[in-house]
Design a protein around this motif. Structure first.
Motif, short mmCIF file in Angstrom:
data_model
loop_
_atom_site.label_atom_id
_atom_site.label_comp_id
_atom_site.label_asym_id
_atom_site.label_seq_id
_atom_site.Cartn_x
_atom_site.Cartn_y
_atom_site.Cartn_z
N ARG A 1 0.82 -1.22 0.00
CA ARG A 1 0.00 0.00 0.00
C ARG A 1 0.85 1.27 0.00
O ARG A 1 0.31 2.37 -0.04
CB ARG A 1 -0.93 0.01 1.22
CG ARG A 1 -2.00 -1.08 1.21
CD ARG A 1 -3.05 -0.81 2.28
NE ARG A 1 -2.50 -0.79 3.63
CZ ARG A 1 -2.46 -1.84 4.44
NH1 ARG A 1 -2.93 -3.02 4.03
NH2 ARG A 1 -1.95 -1.74 5.66
N GLY A 2 2.16 1.13 0.07
CA GLY A 2 3.03 2.29 0.09
C GLY A 2 3.14 2.96 1.44
O GLY A 2 3.64 4.09 1.56
N GLU A 3 2.72 2.28 2.50
CA GLU A 3 2.75 2.85 3.84
C GLU A 3 4.05 2.56 4.57
O GLU A 3 4.31 3.11 5.64
CB GLU A 3 1.58 2.29 4.66
CG GLU A 3 0.22 2.61 4.07
CD GLU A 3 -0.90 1.83 4.72
OE1 GLU A 3 -2.07 2.01 4.30
OE2 GLU A 3 -0.63 1.04 5.65
N GLU A 4 4.86 1.69 4.01
CA GLU A 4 6.11 1.28 4.65
C GLU A 4 7.09 0.87 3.56
O GLU A 4 6.67 0.46 2.46
CB GLU A 4 5.83 0.10 5.61
CG GLU A 4 7.02 -0.32 6.45
CD GLU A 4 6.63 -1.39 7.46
OE1 GLU A 4 7.45 -2.30 7.71
OE2 GLU A 4 5.51 -1.33 8.02
N THR A 5 8.37 0.97 3.85
CA THR A 5 9.37 0.53 2.88
C THR A 5 9.98 -0.79 3.35
O THR A 5 10.03 -1.06 4.56
CB THR A 5 10.50 1.57 2.74
OG1 THR A 5 11.07 1.83 4.03
CG2 THR A 5 9.96 2.86 2.15
N PRO A 6 10.43 -1.62 2.42
CA PRO A 6 11.03 -2.91 2.82
C PRO A 6 12.32 -2.69 3.60
O PRO A 6 13.03 -1.70 3.39
CB PRO A 6 11.32 -3.59 1.48
CG PRO A 6 10.51 -2.86 0.47
CD PRO A 6 10.39 -1.46 0.96
N PHE A 7 12.62 -3.61 4.50
CA PHE A 7 13.94 -3.52 5.12
C PHE A 7 14.94 -4.34 4.31
O PHE A 7 14.57 -5.13 3.44
CB PHE A 7 13.94 -3.91 6.60
CG PHE A 7 13.24 -5.18 6.97
CD1 PHE A 7 12.27 -5.18 7.98
CD2 PHE A 7 13.55 -6.40 6.38
CE1 PHE A 7 11.65 -6.35 8.37
CE2 PHE A 7 12.94 -7.57 6.76
CZ PHE A 7 11.97 -7.54 7.76
N ALA A 8 16.22 -4.12 4.57
CA ALA A 8 17.27 -4.74 3.77
C ALA A 8 17.30 -6.24 3.99
O ALA A 8 17.28 -6.72 5.12
CB ALA A 8 18.63 -4.14 4.14
N VAL A 9 17.34 -7.00 2.89
CA VAL A 9 17.50 -8.44 3.01
C VAL A 9 18.91 -8.73 3.51
O VAL A 9 19.84 -7.96 3.27
CB VAL A 9 17.24 -9.15 1.67
CG1 VAL A 9 15.80 -8.96 1.22
CG2 VAL A 9 18.20 -8.65 0.59
#
Length: 413
Positions: A109-117
């Motif tokens: 939904r664009g409310e959060e960004t992924p964290f680094a794998v």
């Protein structure tokens, strides 16, 4: 030292917001290009800063990558701590899966960004590497503790396998979840949790796999010299990451010259794709041999999985970890993911046939197949764990996590 921007003391909200934005941008760059491929200029562009401004927050690129990884480790520990509040192992695992699915929904939904794998942890230089690996061990132990205090060494071994497979499945989720509409995420969560909880084997389906002769299959399909080269490259890339596995290091592993590299490949950029093709050919070979041998579809599935785990634990022909995907260009990466999906669909077909004949439980075969892809991919990292016991027992314990579920102890003895 870069001068501190006016009004941005280390404890100000504005400082923290900018630092968090830089970490989010760094995570995106790492996920797309690997830690060594990330640049300050790219991170700065993503957050609308100049490179000098980024170096105020992080002096060196390695420090920025380490901070992004540490942020991932901290987030994982927070998620696991929340899951650990539940009263039973089943409830804790369900909570952890639910937290992950909710996070992925927010990202969609664009409310959060992924964290680094975390695929590049081992490629980091000391002393950063040691610090990050210690953090990873905390995450692993916290995951293992979801099953409670082990009653024996055998339980410790089994809980370790379960923890590793659970983590790997949540890391693998973003690769295949995009094939579903967001309003289906609740269904995906329920079906995945069903597989993780109860496995795919029907009641009465015993563990009696047949190890298949993949060595002869591979020998007839490839040039021996190239096979040895790709095997060495695969092992090093799994251990050190794509950028950590230099041409010189691969050549040294085989005791040949760097020029020999270019006899097999035109450029290093071709290396990961070639190693992936070799790995996928190996998996497909196991599936083909299992089908050719006949028997129930449960026997075919368990034999293919057992054979591939034997290869992973033996180190004689490991499969390339999916962590190397970030080193591929977009089109090549998409092609490798599509090949992976075709292999998963073959597993799904075997599972569906097994359901029809009664040797496997009625499960969502497509989701169960992806869980198996995560299991076999992650097994390379459990070589040391597997070396502490007889190989057949290690294979049985590790395979049981998906085939019988994360709470079934029948293969302990």
């Amino acid at each position: 030292m870069t001068a501190m921007p006016v009004g941005e003391g280390l404890n100000t909200e504005r400082y923290r917001q900018k630092r968090d934005a830089i970490l989010a941008a760094a995570a995106q760059a790492i996920n797309e290009q690997s830690a060594k491929g990330m640049t300050f200029a790219d991170v700065a562009r993503r957050v609308g800063l100049n490179t000098t401004s980024v170096t105020y927050y992080f002096r060196r690129k390695e420090e920025l990558a380490a901070a992004a990884f540490e942020n991932t480790l901290e987030r994982l520990l927070e998620m696991l701590a929340t899951a650990a509040e539940e009263p039973t192992p089943q409830a804790r695992v369900a909570r952890y899966v639910s937290i992950n699915m909710a996070r992925l929904a927010r990202i969609e939904r664009g409310e959060e960004t992924p964290f680094a794998v975390l695929s590049d942890l081992r490629a980091m230089e000391e002393p950063i590497r040691g610090r990050l690996m210690a953090g990873w061990q905390k995450v692993f132990r916290a995951t293992r503790s979801l099953w409670g205090a082990p009653a024996s060494r055998a339980h410790t071994d089994l809980y370790g396998a379960r923890a590793h497979v659970l983590l790997e499945n949540t890391f693998w989720l973003p690769v295949w979840l995009g094939r579903y509409e967001p309003d289906q995420y609740d269904r995906v969560e329920a079906r995945l949790l069903d597989v993780l909880t109860h496995g795919v084997a029907a009641r009465g389906s015993a563990w009696r796999p047949t190890l298949l002769d993949l060595e002869q299959h591979r020998a007839s399909a490839s040039e021996p010299g190239r096979e040895a080269f790709l095997l060495a490259a695969t092992r090093l890339i799994n251990q050190l990451g794509y950028r950590g596995a230099s041409v010189q290091r691969i050549a040294s592993e085989l005791n040949v010259t760097k020029g020999s590299f270019y006899h097999h490949l035109d450029a290093k950029d071709d290396l990961v794709a070639a190693c992936y093709r070799r790995s996928f050919d190996t998996i497909t070979g196991a599936q083909q041999l299992a089908d050719a041998a006949g028997g129930s579809h449960w026997h075919r599935l368990s034999s293919a999985i057992a054979t591939l785990l034997d290869i992973q634990f033996a180190e004689r022909g490991p499969l390339l970890r999916t962590s190397a995907l970030s080193s591929l260009a977009g089109d090549e990466r998409a092609a490798m993911v599509e090949r992976s999906n075709r292999i998963a669909r073959r597993y799904a077909g075997t599972i569906m046939d097994g359901v029809a004949e009664g040797s496997m439980r009625p499960v969502d075969a497509l989701i169960a197949a992806q869980a198996l892809m995560a299991l076999q991919n992650a097994a390379f990292d459990m070589r040391k764990w597997a070396s502490t016991m007889e190989r057949p027992h290690a294979i049985a314990l590790y395979a049981s996590t998906i085939l019988y579920g994360l709470f079934d102890d029948r293969l302990l003895d």
